[in-house]
Scaffold this active site. Structure first.
Site, PDB file in Angstrom:
ATOM      1  N   CYS A   2       0.831  -1.181   0.000  1.00 40.94           N
ATOM      2  CA  CYS A   2       0.000   0.000   0.000  1.00 40.94           C
ATOM      3  C   CYS A   2       0.873   1.242   0.000  1.00 40.94           C
ATOM      4  O   CYS A   2       2.095   1.163  -0.001  1.00 40.94           O
ATOM      5  CB  CYS A   2      -0.910   0.011   1.238  1.00 40.94           C
ATOM      6  SG  CYS A   2      -1.940  -1.461   1.401  1.00 40.94           S
ATOM      7  N   LEU A  56      -4.451  -9.368   1.324  1.00 38.98           N
ATOM      8  CA  LEU A  56      -5.085 -10.241   2.308  1.00 38.98           C
ATOM      9  C   LEU A  56      -6.416  -9.639   2.725  1.00 38.98           C
ATOM     10  O   LEU A  56      -6.506  -8.434   2.952  1.00 38.98           O
ATOM     11  CB  LEU A  56      -4.193 -10.404   3.548  1.00 38.98           C
ATOM     12  CG  LEU A  56      -2.885 -11.175   3.374  1.00 38.98           C
ATOM     13  CD1 LEU A  56      -2.101 -11.148   4.676  1.00 38.98           C
ATOM     14  CD2 LEU A  56      -3.153 -12.605   2.941  1.00 38.98           C
ATOM     15  N   SER A 380      10.938 -12.253  -5.045  1.00 36.33           N
ATOM     16  CA  SER A 380      12.198 -11.877  -5.671  1.00 36.33           C
ATOM     17  C   SER A 380      13.349 -12.579  -4.960  1.00 36.33           C
ATOM     18  O   SER A 380      13.254 -12.912  -3.778  1.00 36.33           O
ATOM     19  CB  SER A 380      12.369 -10.353  -5.590  1.00 36.33           C
ATOM     20  OG  SER A 380      13.688  -9.960  -5.846  1.00 36.33           O
TER      21      SER A 380
END
Length: 655
Positions: A2, A56, A380
């Site tokens: 976010c 989530l 990653s």
């Protein structure tokens, strides 16, 4: 993932709070395009804004800003808490859990803060985050950042208010924002290609350092007082503690199994998502290990992504494809042309928000854009080099020091002056006569160019000084006008006797290059396309484990990342892995002589540099001329200046 931003102080009216916070949220909407929320309390002079990328609990129960069950705390949160369900279990066992409204990790955090307090909660978490927590009872703002520095958080006083945000874009929306350039930070950019925490490109604006939190009380505002960051976890102290308490494995097999178990735990936790998930796969050891462990725990093919280039020496996509085929992943690759990559360059100042000149930012953005077409979260492989002795420059530093240290420093200084007194073209002719080969310009430059650049290494007094020199681009005093060089975490990593030289080199990179270059690069590139990235290899439990490994498990028989390789060999054949490391770059050197020449010439124009007043034009113009002729390869030095110049042009056009 976010974006967060907020204000404390300033005595804004309700209408002003709503307008300013709205603008702060809008400019970071790419970090969270799914939902937005604004909360302010004009009586307490505080306001929070959140942009949500739903990962989530996609329901409204995950909306932020979020209030704790008692109403005492209000939170905005960027990141993921991978063990939040375990935190809930612990709260329930001690009868301190609220009536859960959903299964968002934000709600778990709030309950934990209410039960255990800030420091104890942060120490219990496993995850990546930047958090702003308003305590309505004590009228106190808490800002905190994750241990390794995966998520960014800027803060500083602007006018009469404290402002903070995930990106500088949000702070620039504040009334009375001046944006005075921090010339010391500009010097660090020229030296390193990034600006390390706690500094930022703007005077008076800081980055919160990893593993710390701040507490702002309202009475600090009138004095414009900045509290000292409080440490809940330190990468440096964890390294010292680990090195002082090394593992004593009974066999190599035991060590391999122990690392695999630790990595499996991290990867499993980071596969938690209510949205499509995948992984970047370059074909190197780190990303291949992450993908292999993901696939070992997945009932369906893992989605993997890589990009390729047609230029020799820059394409690893063919190796990634072979590994994906062996592991059975659902693989997507995209070959991009030089023009595709060059088209990204005008976007970089907006994406990175402050000057940043690691040119692998370009392919990182392209692979993020590719992955976002199919998934919302991508794992990653970053971090393996710093933890397991993976960088070639570690070996280079040791090899060079062994070559030169037998000579007294005085003789080495004479040799350095002699080398510089002879033109690079003459050294090229000597090389041709001795070797019988015509020196061609390669990725790292011709022989004369290498000799001139390497001459400064002869003046180094010890191996660590030599290593720091290998990390240096410009000497800032030679190019930045009116600056006083700032301290950085690298400079504070002086040998204290606890670590070997090899360990010191890894620690230098772990506390500066990793968070401020690698993790910043990945965060900004991925968030520009609203993609969440996760980095399992730098889970703090993996980090602490790695620092307890004796060096024989990191470097053995000339092989780097020895133990990590052994884990990977359990899943992928050696012949698919054992090859020279390429990195993740683009041919900036040739582009600057070709398709980028006019763009660069405009930004490096001598009269323009003089008028702007940040750089001494002479050394820049000299390096530019030498680069254009092909006599020297100054791609890294020039890219540092060009990225600042492009950022400055972009920031001025925004005003």
């Amino acid at each position: 993932m976010c974006g967060i931003a907020g204000i404390l102080g300033g005595s804004f009216s309700p209408a002003d709070y709503e307008r300013i916070l709205g603008r702060m949220g809008t400019v970071i909407a790419h970090r969270g395009p799914d939902n937005s929320g604004v909360w302010f309390d004009s009586d307490a002079s505080v306001g929070l804004v959140h942009r949500r990328l739903s990962i989530l609990d996609l329901s409204p129960a995950g909306h932020q800003p979020m209030f704790s069950a008692s109403g005492r705390f209000v939170i905005i949160f960027n990141g993921e808490i991978y063990n939040h369900l375990e935190l809930r279990e612990e709260l329930e066992k001690c009868s301190r859990s609220p009536d859960w409204r959903g299964h968002a990790d934000t709600e778990s955090l709030l309950a934990a803060f209410e039960c255990w307090g800030v420091e104890a909660t942060l120490k219990k978490t496993v995850g990546m985050f930047a958090i702003a927590l308003w305590d309505r009872q004590d009228r106190k703002l808490i800002l905190t950042r994750d241990r390794m520095g995966e998520k960014p958080l800027y803060y500083g006083y602007i006018g009469g208010a404290l402002a903070f945000g995930s990106e500088l874009k949000a702070l620039r929306e504040m009334p009375n924002f001046k944006g005075e350039i921090n010339r010391g930070a500009l010097g660090l950019l020229m030296r390193k290609c990034y600006i390390p925490a706690p500094h930022s490109i703007y005077q008076g604006i800081s980055k919160l350092t990893p593993g710390t939190w701040l507490e702002f009380s309202t009475d600090m505002l009138s004095r414009r007082e900045l509290p000292v960051p409080l440490v809940y976890w330190s990468a440096k102290e964890a390294a010292f503690a680990g090195a002082a308490d090394p593992f004593e494995f009974t066999s190599d097999a035991e060590a391999i199994d122990a690392l695999e178990s630790k990595l499996m735990q991290s990867v499993s936790g980071q596969m938690m998502a209510d949205v499509p998930l995948g992984a970047f796969l370059s074909g190197g050891i780190d990303s291949s290990t992450v993908v292999a462990l993901m696939q070992a725990q997945s009932s369906r093919p893992v989605r993997t992504y890589s990009i390729g280039f047609n230029e020799d020496g820059y394409d690893e996509a063919v190796f990634a494809k072979k590994i994906a085929r062996h592991l059975g992943t659902e693989h997507t690759e995209l070959y991009v042309s030089s023009q595709d990559a060059i088209n990204v360059i005008p976007m970089l100042p907006h994406i990175y928000d402050e000057p940043f000149s690691d040119s692998s930012q370009i392919p990182t953005f392209l692979v993020s854009k590719l992955a976002r077409q199919h998934v919302t979260v991508s794992l990653s492989g970053d971090g393996g080099d710093e933890l397991f002795y993976g960088y070639g420059r570690y070996f280079l530093a040791t090899r060079l020091w062994k070559s030169i240290s037998a000579l007294p420093l005085g003789l080495r200084e004479v040799a350095a002056r002699t080398i510089l007194a002879i033109p690079t073209s003459s050294w090229d002719r000597v090389y041709r006569l001795v070797s019988g080969f015509i020196p061609k310009e390669r990725r790292w430059g011709a022989p004369g160019d290498k000799l001139h650049k390497g001459s400064a290494l002869l003046r180094c007094e010890n191996e660590l000084m030599l290593y720091r020199h290998l990390l240096t681009h410009w000497n800032p005093e030679d190019v930045v006008l009116g600056m006083s060089e700032l301290d950085s975490e690298v400079n504070r990593c002086a040998p204290l006797g606890q670590l070997s030289v090899e360990e010191e080199m890894m620690l230098i990179d772990s506390v500066s290059y990793l968070p401020d270059d690698i993790l910043a690069k990945v965060d900004r590139a991925a968030m520009a396309v609203s993609l969440e990235t996760r980095v399992p290899l730098i889970d703090h439990r993996v980090y602490e484990f790695a620092w307890r490994l004796p060096m024989q498990y990191k470097m053995r028989s000339g092989d780097s990342k020895w133990l990590l390789r052994q884990v990977l060999y359990k899943h992928v054949p050696r012949e698919l892995i054992d090859r020279p490391k390429m990195g993740f770059g683009v041919p900036i050197d040739s582009w600057l002589r070709g398709p980028l020449r006019d763009w660069a010439e405009n930004l490096l124009d001598e009269s323009r540099l003089k008028q702007e007043g940040f750089f001494d034009p002479a050394p820049i113009r000299q390096k530019w001329r030498e680069h254009l002729t092909g006599s020297r390869n100054w791609q890294y030095h020039l890219w540092n200046v060009l990225m600042y110049q492009a950022w400055l042009e972009h920031s001025l056009s925004d005003k």
